[in-house]
Write an enzyme that holds these catalytic residues in place. Sequence first.
Site, short mmCIF file in Angstrom:
data_model
loop_
_atom_site.label_atom_id
_atom_site.label_comp_id
_atom_site.label_asym_id
_atom_site.label_seq_id
_atom_site.Cartn_x
_atom_site.Cartn_y
_atom_site.Cartn_z
N HIS A 13 69.61 40.97 39.17
CA HIS A 13 69.85 39.78 38.36
C HIS A 13 69.06 39.95 37.05
O HIS A 13 68.08 39.25 36.80
CB HIS A 13 69.39 38.54 39.14
CG HIS A 13 69.97 37.25 38.64
ND1 HIS A 13 70.85 37.17 37.57
CD2 HIS A 13 69.79 35.96 39.07
CE1 HIS A 13 71.17 35.90 37.36
NE2 HIS A 13 70.55 35.15 38.25
N GLN B 180 68.20 37.01 34.64
CA GLN B 180 67.10 36.19 35.16
C GLN B 180 65.76 36.83 34.81
O GLN B 180 64.83 36.15 34.35
CB GLN B 180 67.25 36.05 36.68
CG GLN B 180 66.19 35.18 37.32
CD GLN B 180 66.34 33.71 36.95
OE1 GLN B 180 67.41 33.15 37.12
NE2 GLN B 180 65.28 33.10 36.45
N ASP C 20 61.69 32.96 45.73
CA ASP C 20 63.14 32.68 45.67
C ASP C 20 63.56 32.35 47.10
O ASP C 20 62.79 32.53 48.05
CB ASP C 20 63.87 33.92 45.12
CG ASP C 20 65.38 33.74 44.97
OD1 ASP C 20 65.85 32.58 45.00
OD2 ASP C 20 66.10 34.75 44.83
N CYS D 12 63.57 31.11 40.41
CA CYS D 12 64.79 31.24 39.59
C CYS D 12 65.72 30.05 39.75
O CYS D 12 66.57 29.82 38.90
CB CYS D 12 65.52 32.53 39.96
SG CYS D 12 65.96 32.60 41.71
N ARG E 184 67.01 31.10 30.15
CA ARG E 184 68.25 31.85 30.43
C ARG E 184 69.15 31.83 29.19
O ARG E 184 69.75 32.83 28.81
CB ARG E 184 68.99 31.23 31.62
CG ARG E 184 68.22 31.24 32.94
CD ARG E 184 68.03 32.64 33.46
NE ARG E 184 69.29 33.34 33.58
CZ ARG E 184 70.15 33.21 34.62
NH1 ARG E 184 69.82 32.45 35.64
NH2 ARG E 184 71.28 33.89 34.64
N1 CP Z 1 69.11 31.30 38.72
C1 CP Z 1 70.46 31.34 38.72
O1 CP Z 1 71.08 32.39 38.47
O2 CP Z 1 71.05 30.16 38.99
P1 CP Z 1 72.62 29.89 39.21
O3 CP Z 1 73.00 30.50 40.52
O4 CP Z 1 72.75 28.40 39.18
O5 CP Z 1 73.39 30.55 38.08
N1 NVA Z 2 68.63 35.47 45.38
C1 NVA Z 2 69.51 34.35 45.07
C2 NVA Z 2 69.44 34.03 43.62
C3 NVA Z 2 70.33 32.92 43.17
C4 NVA Z 2 70.26 32.67 41.69
C5 NVA Z 2 70.93 34.69 45.50
O1 NVA Z 2 71.38 35.82 45.28
O2 NVA Z 2 71.58 33.82 46.10
#
Ligand code: CP
Ligand code: NVA
Length: 308
Positions: free
Chosen positions: A131, A134, A226, A266, A294
């Site tokens: 990600h 992020q 997270d 996040c 973001r």
């Molecule tokens: N942190 C993040 O990516 O959030 P969303 O899943 O809401 O995009």
């Molecule tokens: N680790 C989480 C992050 C969400 C923004 C997922 O992948 O669901």
Amino acid sequence: MKKRDLLGMTDLTGAEVQAILNDAIRFKQERKIGKFSAELEGKTIGLIFEKPSTRTRVSFEAGISEMGGKPLFLSSQELQLSRGETISDTANTLSRYVYGIVARVRAHNDLKDLAKHSSVPVINALSNLEHPCQALADLQTIIEHKGKLEGVNVAWVGDGNNVCISLMLGCSLVGCNITIATPNGYEPPAEMVGKAQANAAKSGSKIKLVNDPAQAVSGADVVYTDVFTSMGMEAEREKRAQAFNEFQVNGKLMAQAKKDAIFMHCLPAHRGEEVAAEVIDGPQSVVFDQAENRLHAQKAVMAFLIAK
Ligand code: CP
Ligand code: NVA
């Protein structure tokens, strides 16, 4: 010039990360006085999402609009992808219409496939592996609250997941130290840790993996967690709840970090699971600064990859 993608943090050098962060900080300041760059004027950017999103989708759509471009949201369910059209044909076709593709996918390999067959830049909006958007917003947030990245001590507590991997790689590129506390068996993949160690050897950052949250947060400037169960892993929820039983970031754990430590997440968060409400809703929490950043960090990524 060959197009470039942002599929993972190691698509960028440390110097490029710094340059993107500088732009992100500038975009944030300019936005406060109503100044917007029109770097995407006339350009449509496609957004393909295979999973739900609040922050990523809205911050990309808003960011593209603020840069004078047009965001085109494409739920994967509404594309012929859902009826078996190949990723390569989809990528080849979309590349004829749009100037960039932002994609949230279940499988990182699909993202690689998309990028391979697109003639326009592809930006990872979250995959099972990384990600990066992020991580860039997170590094921007750390600069805001700690004044620097080099030598800052980050403690990750929880799952060695996509967010953890991109943050670890990001830290390793810019000289930030990170200690990752996971239950046994939930560490980030060895291959990604190896990449981070290789970057760290050049940047001077220290990467450590431990199994004890208290050990990770001791001396930490930043405590990050997270969800224990990421999107797509719902079948493991029960098993994970047990494995992560001792990994909640609560007041007691935060008290073992530096006095002025910040708390990061996040989002979306589950209060009472990976984080106690007293922490995420308390004075050390900077989670909405992260969410805001973001917008700025992604504008900087698009300026870097698409606008040039
Ligand atoms: N942190 C993040 O990516 O959030 P969303 O899943 O809401 O995009
Ligand atoms: N680790 C989480 C992050 C969400 C923004 C997922 O992948 O669901």
